[in-house]
Design an enzyme around this catalytic site. Structure first.
Site, PDB file in Angstrom:
ATOM      1  N   GLU A 235      -8.067 -20.622 -16.200  1.00  0.00           N
ATOM      2  CA  GLU A 235      -8.421 -21.242 -14.916  1.00  0.00           C
ATOM      3  C   GLU A 235      -9.621 -22.146 -15.152  1.00  0.00           C
ATOM      4  OE1 GLU A 235      -9.872 -20.220 -10.394  1.00  0.00           O
ATOM      5  OE2 GLU A 235     -10.856 -19.374 -12.134  1.00  0.00           O
TER       6      GLU A 235
ATOM      7  N   ASP B 123      -3.968   3.960   2.775  1.00  0.00           N
ATOM      8  CA  ASP B 123      -5.404   3.725   3.009  1.00  0.00           C
ATOM      9  C   ASP B 123      -5.682   2.291   3.472  1.00  0.00           C
ATOM     10  OD1 ASP B 123      -5.059   2.271   0.717  1.00  0.00           O
ATOM     11  OD2 ASP B 123      -6.630   3.267  -0.454  1.00  0.00           O
TER      12      ASP B 123
ATOM     13  N   ASP C  75      -1.957  -1.176  -3.706  1.00  0.00           N
ATOM     14  CA  ASP C  75      -2.268  -0.437  -4.932  1.00  0.00           C
ATOM     15  C   ASP C  75      -1.148  -0.599  -5.953  1.00  0.00           C
ATOM     16  OD1 ASP C  75      -0.274   1.448  -4.072  1.00  0.00           O
ATOM     17  OD2 ASP C  75      -1.780   2.265  -2.693  1.00  0.00           O
TER      18      ASP C  75
ATOM     19  N   HIS D 293      -4.656 -16.875  -4.807  1.00  0.00           N
ATOM     20  CA  HIS D 293      -5.461 -16.075  -3.880  1.00  0.00           C
ATOM     21  C   HIS D 293      -6.695 -16.822  -3.381  1.00  0.00           C
ATOM     22  CE1 HIS D 293      -7.206 -15.812  -7.792  1.00  0.00           C
ATOM     23  NE2 HIS D 293      -8.325 -15.375  -7.260  1.00  0.00           N
ATOM     24  N   ASP D 294      -6.928 -18.035  -3.884  1.00  0.00           N
ATOM     25  CA  ASP D 294      -8.089 -18.826  -3.467  1.00  0.00           C
ATOM     26  C   ASP D 294      -7.725 -20.013  -2.575  1.00  0.00           C
ATOM     27  OD1 ASP D 294      -9.814 -17.260  -5.030  1.00  0.00           O
ATOM     28  OD2 ASP D 294      -9.560 -18.554  -6.775  1.00  0.00           O
TER      29      ASP D 294
ATOM     30  N   ASP E  14      -5.539 -10.360 -15.265  1.00  0.00           N
ATOM     31  CA  ASP E  14      -6.633 -11.284 -15.003  1.00  0.00           C
ATOM     32  C   ASP E  14      -7.776 -10.896 -15.929  1.00  0.00           C
ATOM     33  OD1 ASP E  14      -8.209 -13.233 -13.416  1.00  0.00           O
ATOM     34  OD2 ASP E  14      -6.677 -12.820 -11.906  1.00  0.00           O
TER      35      ASP E  14
ATOM     36  N   ASP F  90     -10.187 -16.181 -15.842  1.00  0.00           N
ATOM     37  CA  ASP F  90     -10.969 -16.645 -14.700  1.00  0.00           C
ATOM     38  C   ASP F  90     -12.079 -17.612 -15.131  1.00  0.00           C
ATOM     39  OD1 ASP F  90     -11.427 -15.900 -11.757  1.00  0.00           O
ATOM     40  OD2 ASP F  90     -13.440 -15.631 -12.582  1.00  0.00           O
TER      41      ASP F  90
ATOM     42  N   ASP G   8       0.852  -1.193   0.000  1.00  0.00           N
ATOM     43  CA  ASP G   8       0.000   0.000   0.000  1.00  0.00           C
ATOM     44  C   ASP G   8       0.889   1.245   0.000  1.00  0.00           C
ATOM     45  OD1 ASP G   8      -1.893   1.951   0.460  1.00  0.00           O
ATOM     46  OD2 ASP G   8      -2.056   1.515   2.615  1.00  0.00           O
TER      47      ASP G   8
HETATM   48  C1  NOJ Z   1     -12.076 -17.703  -9.583  1.00  0.00           C
HETATM   49  C2  NOJ Z   1     -11.276 -16.656  -8.872  1.00  0.00           C
HETATM   50  O1  NOJ Z   1      -9.953 -17.096  -8.728  1.00  0.00           O
HETATM   51  C3  NOJ Z   1     -11.966 -16.391  -7.553  1.00  0.00           C
HETATM   52  O2  NOJ Z   1     -11.205 -15.589  -6.691  1.00  0.00           O
HETATM   53  C4  NOJ Z   1     -13.306 -15.766  -7.864  1.00  0.00           C
HETATM   54  O3  NOJ Z   1     -14.027 -15.622  -6.669  1.00  0.00           O
HETATM   55  C5  NOJ Z   1     -14.123 -16.613  -8.829  1.00  0.00           C
HETATM   56  N1  NOJ Z   1     -13.352 -17.153  -9.902  1.00  0.00           N
HETATM   57  C6  NOJ Z   1     -15.216 -15.787  -9.423  1.00  0.00           C
HETATM   58  O4  NOJ Z   1     -14.675 -14.829 -10.296  1.00  0.00           O
END
Ligand code: NOJ
Length: 569
Positions: free
Chosen positions: A268, A28, A32, A340-341, A101, A209, A24
């Site tokens: 993905e 904030d 960013d 990130h998931d 992305d 995605d 950041d």
């Molecule tokens: C896959 C993404 O990696 C995830 O973070 C997102 O919530 C879902 N697709 C929906 O876009």
């Protein structure tokens, strides 16, 4: 069909930045684009080739930017098109590529296309989304009247009733992420135009995605009942649906085929099979360069991801082995533990206690020595761990919060649900990047949007970079090995000891050169019972995570979480 610069990505390593949690610059509490610019030299020192930026487009942030309301602008919390251009130039100046992305299975409900689509049944954009009346014989809005029984990924029905026009729209993810109707050629052309605009601006490709969800069976049949709850799994009607290859090949023709620059495309694909992946990544079919498959990150799921099971190493080997074999001759793998998931791999499949450093290095060695393109998720190169979330109020992710509400309402104890969230929540990946030992880990001078992991006083980039024995330097060596030894990139792959419950071992071979990778996935001392162990034990040790003496060695005996890479020619 090939294009200029084709296949450069086979020897590349990609680093994923989740901008919200990376750095950041303006205090904030939210990362960013200027923050990313400020930290680019971290990526240079690590030696990666490509930066994948999670979404920075304009968004109401229902799903942290995976809900886009303007594909051709940057959200003010991240910066502006001007700061984006500066980031792109700074990336290119350092010899790195940048991929965006691309989230085009759905938009935000605030996207002007959807706003127009929902305004009246007669809207010219009505058919850009999936609108349907209530189930035959039922009244709109009544329980069970949804057009199909599909469950949404973030809980509840995949259909949302909209009072304005008295119909339902489809959303496979949150109610604020309506699915685009790819059957409509105008939708597809609008997306291709937008993609060309980004490529013209200088980006080097896209991570797409849930791109294998874009073709739905237009008949929208009901799905298979799930073990619990009122909704069903509609996946068989939209995962790699009837026109998926047609759409992806069209996208390739319209967006990529005529470009002279070297781009990277990675799709993905939850639920993709090896056979489908071969079709998607066969260069002769001109669809995608590689896909992200999900098999290995589902091995510790029981009845869904909130039913957490421990990993059986034999399942992991069987899965990776099948993918390596399936894409050996045609197509290409991507390799990842984290994004990130996903929860942090050292906590999930490793050991985040006393053996954290050894476990993180060993998991890295395994992944990076497979055949395919490795992805490193921010902080993975530091051995960052899952977070000590205390209560539900510590979570930020829409998926976790909805799961908590839904499971507790269904009768599961809050304590039990929190235990599952602590292990599996996506927020584990989203706590701020740990730059140094200072307050908030050097991520922000303000209040971070999600709490920093208290272990940043020990685990942080500053200390890792100055310690040659750190996880960071181990990743750096692995990346360098990929760049310098063609057997890592092009060698074939043979899994060894598939039934061993503690040792993960495999061979890579290119011409006369062979690598042996052996790893102890346990805290016991184990002997790796590989063929020709005594000869290997006396060959060249390219990389390891413990000091090794070769004197009088006949066996390969591995200490807790020890791994070695041997080479012979
Ligand atoms: C896959 C993404 O990696 C995830 O973070 C997102 O919530 C879902 N697709 C929906 O876009």
């Amino acid at each position: 069909m090939s294009r200029p610069g084709d296949l450069w990505w086979k020897s590349a390593v990609v680093y994923q930045v989740y901008p919200r949690s990376f750095a950041d610059s303006d205090g904030d509490g939210i990362g960013d684009l200027v923050g990313v610019i400020d930290q680019l030299d971290h990526l240079v020192e690590l030696g990666v080739d490509v930066l994948w930026l999670s979404p920075v487009y304009r968004s109401p942030m229902d799903d942290n930017g995976y809900d886009i309301s303007d594909y051709q602008d940057i959200d003010p919390i991240f910066g502006s098109l001007e700061s984006f251009d500066r980031l792109l130039a700074a990336t290119h100046d350092r010899g790195l590529k940048l991929i965006m992305d691309l989230v085009v299975n759905h938009t935000s409900d605030e996207h002007p296309w959807f706003v127009e689509s929902r305004s009246t049944r007669e809207s010219p954009k009505r058919d850009w989304y999936w609108w349907r009346p209530a189930r035959e014989g039922m009244s709109a809005g009544d329980p069970g009247a949804e057009p199909t029984n599909w469950r949404a990924a973030f809980a509840g029905s995949a259909w949302q009733f909209d009072e304005t026009t008295g119909e339902y729209y489809l959303h496979i993810f949150s109610t604020r992420q309506p699915d685009l109707n790819w059957e409509n050629p105008e939708v597809r052309q609008a997306i291709y135009t937008m993609m060309r605009w980004w490529l013209d601006r200088g980006v080097d490709g896209f991570r797409m995605d849930v791109i294998n969800f874009i073709s739905k069976d237009p008949a929208l049949p009901d799905g298979r009942a799930l073990a619990s709850g009122p909704y069903a799994d509609g996946g068989s009607h939209y995962v790699c649906g009837p026109r998926i290859h047609e759409f992806i090949a069209e996208m390739h023709r319209e967006v990529f085929a005529d470009r002279t620059e070297a781009v990277l495309t990675v799709g993905e694909m939850p639920g993709v099979t090896v056979d489908e992946a071969v079709l998607f990544t066969d260069p002769a079919r001109a669809e995608l360069d590689m896909v992200f498959q999900f098999e290995h990150v589902g091995l510790d799921h029981g009845d869904g991801k909130w039913d957490v099971r421990s990993l059986d190493l034999r399942d992991l080997k069987a899965s990776f082995g099948r993918w390596q074999a399936g894409l050996a001759d045609v197509g290409w793998n991507s390799l990842y533990w984290n994004n990130h998931d996903q929860p942090r791999v050292v906590s999930r499949f490793g050991d985040d206690g006393a053996d954290r450093v050894a476990a993180a290095k060993t998991l890295a060695t395994l992944l990076h020595l497979h055949r395919g393109t490795p992805y490193v998720y921010q902080g993975e190169e530091l051995g960052m761990t899952n977070a000590p979330f205390a209560t539900i109020d510590d979570f930020r992710d829409i998926e976790s919060i909805h799961a908590y509400d839904e499971l507790v309402a269904a009768g599961r104890s809050p304590h039990d649900v929190l235990t599952a969230l602590r292990a599996m929540s996506r927020d584990n990946a989203r706590t701020p990047m740990q730059w140094d030992a200072s307050k908030h880990a050097g991520f922000t001078t303000g209040e971070p949007w999600i709490a920093v992991n208290p272990n940043h006083v020990e685990i942080n980039a500053e200390s890792a970079r100055s310690d040659q024995g750190s996880v960071f330097h181990h990743y750096r060596r692995l990346i360098e090995l990929r760049h310098t030894d063609p057997v890592v990139v092009h060698g074939d792959f043979t899994m060894l000891l598939p039934d061993d419950e503690q040792v993960y071992a495999f061979l890579r071979r290119l011409g006369d050169v062979e690598l042996l990778v052996v790893a102890n996935i346990s805290t016991d001392e184990v002997t790796a019972d590989v063929p020709e162990a005594d000869a290997w034990a006396r060959s060249v040790l390219v990389l390891g995570n413990y000091p090794v003496s070769k004197l009088l060695v006949r066996d390969i005996v591995l200490r807790p979480w020890e791994s070695r890479v041997y080479r012979r020619a």
